[in-house]
Design an enzyme around this catalytic site. Sequence first.
Site, mmCIF file in Angstrom:
data_model
loop_
_atom_site.group_PDB
_atom_site.id
_atom_site.type_symbol
_atom_site.label_atom_id
_atom_site.label_comp_id
_atom_site.label_asym_id
_atom_site.label_seq_id
_atom_site.Cartn_x
_atom_site.Cartn_y
_atom_site.Cartn_z
ATOM 1 N N LYS A 13 0.730 -1.292 -0.007
ATOM 2 C CA LYS A 13 0.079 -0.103 0.108
ATOM 3 C C LYS A 13 0.800 1.457 0.126
ATOM 4 O O LYS A 13 0.631 2.051 -0.749
ATOM 5 C CB LYS A 13 -0.993 -0.012 1.014
ATOM 6 C CG LYS A 13 -1.887 -1.190 1.297
ATOM 7 C CD LYS A 13 -2.871 -1.225 2.507
ATOM 8 C CE LYS A 13 -2.147 -0.758 4.167
ATOM 9 N NZ LYS A 13 -1.399 -2.269 4.289
ATOM 10 N N ARG A 88 -9.316 0.800 9.052
ATOM 11 C CA ARG A 88 -8.940 -0.695 9.565
ATOM 12 C C ARG A 88 -9.943 -1.628 10.264
ATOM 13 O O ARG A 88 -9.718 -2.603 10.490
ATOM 14 C CB ARG A 88 -7.593 -0.580 10.158
ATOM 15 C CG ARG A 88 -6.246 -0.875 9.441
ATOM 16 C CD ARG A 88 -5.368 -0.649 10.415
ATOM 17 N NE ARG A 88 -4.033 -1.373 10.021
ATOM 18 C CZ ARG A 88 -2.990 -0.535 9.556
ATOM 19 N NH1 ARG A 88 -3.158 0.585 8.992
ATOM 20 N NH2 ARG A 88 -1.743 -1.379 9.553
ATOM 21 N N ARG A 127 11.930 -4.899 4.567
ATOM 22 C CA ARG A 127 11.721 -3.613 4.098
ATOM 23 C C ARG A 127 12.353 -2.550 4.982
ATOM 24 O O ARG A 127 12.801 -2.871 6.153
ATOM 25 C CB ARG A 127 10.522 -3.128 3.756
ATOM 26 C CG ARG A 127 9.547 -3.283 5.031
ATOM 27 C CD ARG A 127 7.996 -3.111 4.812
ATOM 28 N NE ARG A 127 7.032 -2.813 5.980
ATOM 29 C CZ ARG A 127 5.873 -2.865 5.871
ATOM 30 N NH1 ARG A 127 5.270 -2.768 4.694
ATOM 31 N NH2 ARG A 127 5.266 -2.397 6.994
ATOM 32 N N ARG A 161 11.469 -0.091 10.614
ATOM 33 C CA ARG A 161 10.308 -0.249 11.648
ATOM 34 C C ARG A 161 10.510 -1.187 12.569
ATOM 35 O O ARG A 161 10.626 -2.166 12.447
ATOM 36 C CB ARG A 161 8.967 -0.190 10.936
ATOM 37 C CG ARG A 161 8.517 0.903 10.231
ATOM 38 C CD ARG A 161 7.282 0.417 9.341
ATOM 39 N NE ARG A 161 6.314 -0.098 10.080
ATOM 40 C CZ ARG A 161 5.145 -0.200 9.431
ATOM 41 N NH1 ARG A 161 4.731 0.288 8.278
ATOM 42 N NH2 ARG A 161 3.965 -0.912 10.148
ATOM 43 N N ARG A 172 0.006 -8.606 13.542
ATOM 44 C CA ARG A 172 -0.614 -7.673 12.513
ATOM 45 C C ARG A 172 -1.281 -8.357 11.591
ATOM 46 O O ARG A 172 -2.492 -7.762 10.944
ATOM 47 C CB ARG A 172 0.671 -6.854 11.969
ATOM 48 C CG ARG A 172 1.401 -5.931 13.004
ATOM 49 C CD ARG A 172 2.586 -5.394 12.570
ATOM 50 N NE ARG A 172 2.437 -4.549 11.322
ATOM 51 C CZ ARG A 172 3.363 -4.213 10.518
ATOM 52 N NH1 ARG A 172 4.568 -4.675 10.658
ATOM 53 N NH2 ARG A 172 3.256 -3.489 9.296
HETATM 54 P P1 AMP Z 1 1.028 0.432 9.088
HETATM 55 O O1 AMP Z 1 2.152 1.534 9.046
HETATM 56 O O2 AMP Z 1 -0.131 0.916 8.392
HETATM 57 O O3 AMP Z 1 1.243 -0.940 8.747
HETATM 58 O O4 AMP Z 1 0.634 0.855 10.567
HETATM 59 C C1 AMP Z 1 1.557 0.493 11.715
HETATM 60 C C2 AMP Z 1 0.658 0.338 13.201
HETATM 61 O O5 AMP Z 1 -0.057 1.481 13.243
HETATM 62 C C3 AMP Z 1 -0.457 -0.843 13.003
HETATM 63 O O6 AMP Z 1 -0.041 -2.249 13.269
HETATM 64 C C4 AMP Z 1 -1.472 -0.349 13.961
HETATM 65 O O7 AMP Z 1 -0.899 -0.630 15.335
HETATM 66 C C5 AMP Z 1 -1.368 1.376 13.752
HETATM 67 N N1 AMP Z 1 -2.247 1.832 12.794
HETATM 68 C C6 AMP Z 1 -2.142 2.263 11.890
HETATM 69 N N2 AMP Z 1 -3.044 2.873 10.954
HETATM 70 C C7 AMP Z 1 -4.266 2.435 12.044
HETATM 71 C C8 AMP Z 1 -5.460 2.693 12.054
HETATM 72 N N3 AMP Z 1 -6.177 3.059 10.978
HETATM 73 N N4 AMP Z 1 -6.432 1.962 12.913
HETATM 74 C C9 AMP Z 1 -5.578 1.495 13.957
HETATM 75 N N5 AMP Z 1 -4.500 1.262 14.314
HETATM 76 C C10 AMP Z 1 -3.743 1.788 13.017
#
Ligand code: AMP
Length: 216
Positions: A13, A88, A127, A161, A172
């Site tokens: 994404k 989400r 990554r 990360r 996740r």
């Molecule tokens: P991402 O970078 O999109 O993989 O997000 C990393 C982490 O941020 C996720 O594993 C969640 O803990 C938190 N997070 C990001 N976006 C959301 C969302 N829309 N709702 C809840 N938690 C989020």
Amino acid sequence: MILILLGAPGAGKGTQAQRLQDKHGIVQLSTGDMLRAAVKAGTEIGLKAKAVMERGELVSDDIMTGIISDRLDQPDCEKGAILDGFPRTEAQAEALDKMLAEKNLSLNVVIEMKTDDEVLVERITGRYTCANCGAGYHDTFLKPAKEGVCDKCGGTEFSRRSDDKAETVKSRLEAYHKQTAPLLPYYREKGILKQVDGMAEIDEVTRQIEGVISSI
Ligand code: AMP
């Protein structure tokens, strides 16, 4: 144009959102990036989110919808936005519908990036990003043209990360299947769900996404 990129962690994404942003000038809104910035800055939201993110769980719906609502009001969202990592949960999707209606905006398309879980662990654990400009790379699939130098800004510092560890990736993925995948029927029923093959090569995924965008 408002579009959502929906897919499991590691589906690509962020990579595709960056490309769309560069090509169409529509801003990428990555809730994950916003939370990581909040954690780094030590804000109240960052302090609340840190432990949740490290466990690979989801941050509360109220926090997330508040963040996105404020962000959509910024002038750089005038041409639209690519939502990367939001919504989400069903509660977030419903809150998004409501806030877009209030802002006189509408959701044009939701693009599902379909992937198999088996490939995602390798994708995620390999990554990394440029510490200066945030451009994304991968140990195997997307190396910078010159090793150790960012293609975009020439930066030489990179970071990984802390939640991209194999142990956290499992939680996740579970969160994705339990809480986020139910959004697929939600948007299918609204008639705005399109799919692309997230297992294809990065350029091919971009072509498929561009095909979707030009058809709407
Ligand atoms: P991402 O970078 O999109 O993989 O997000 C990393 C982490 O941020 C996720 O594993 C969640 O803990 C938190 N997070 C990001 N976006 C959301 C969302 N829309 N709702 C809840 N938690 C989020």
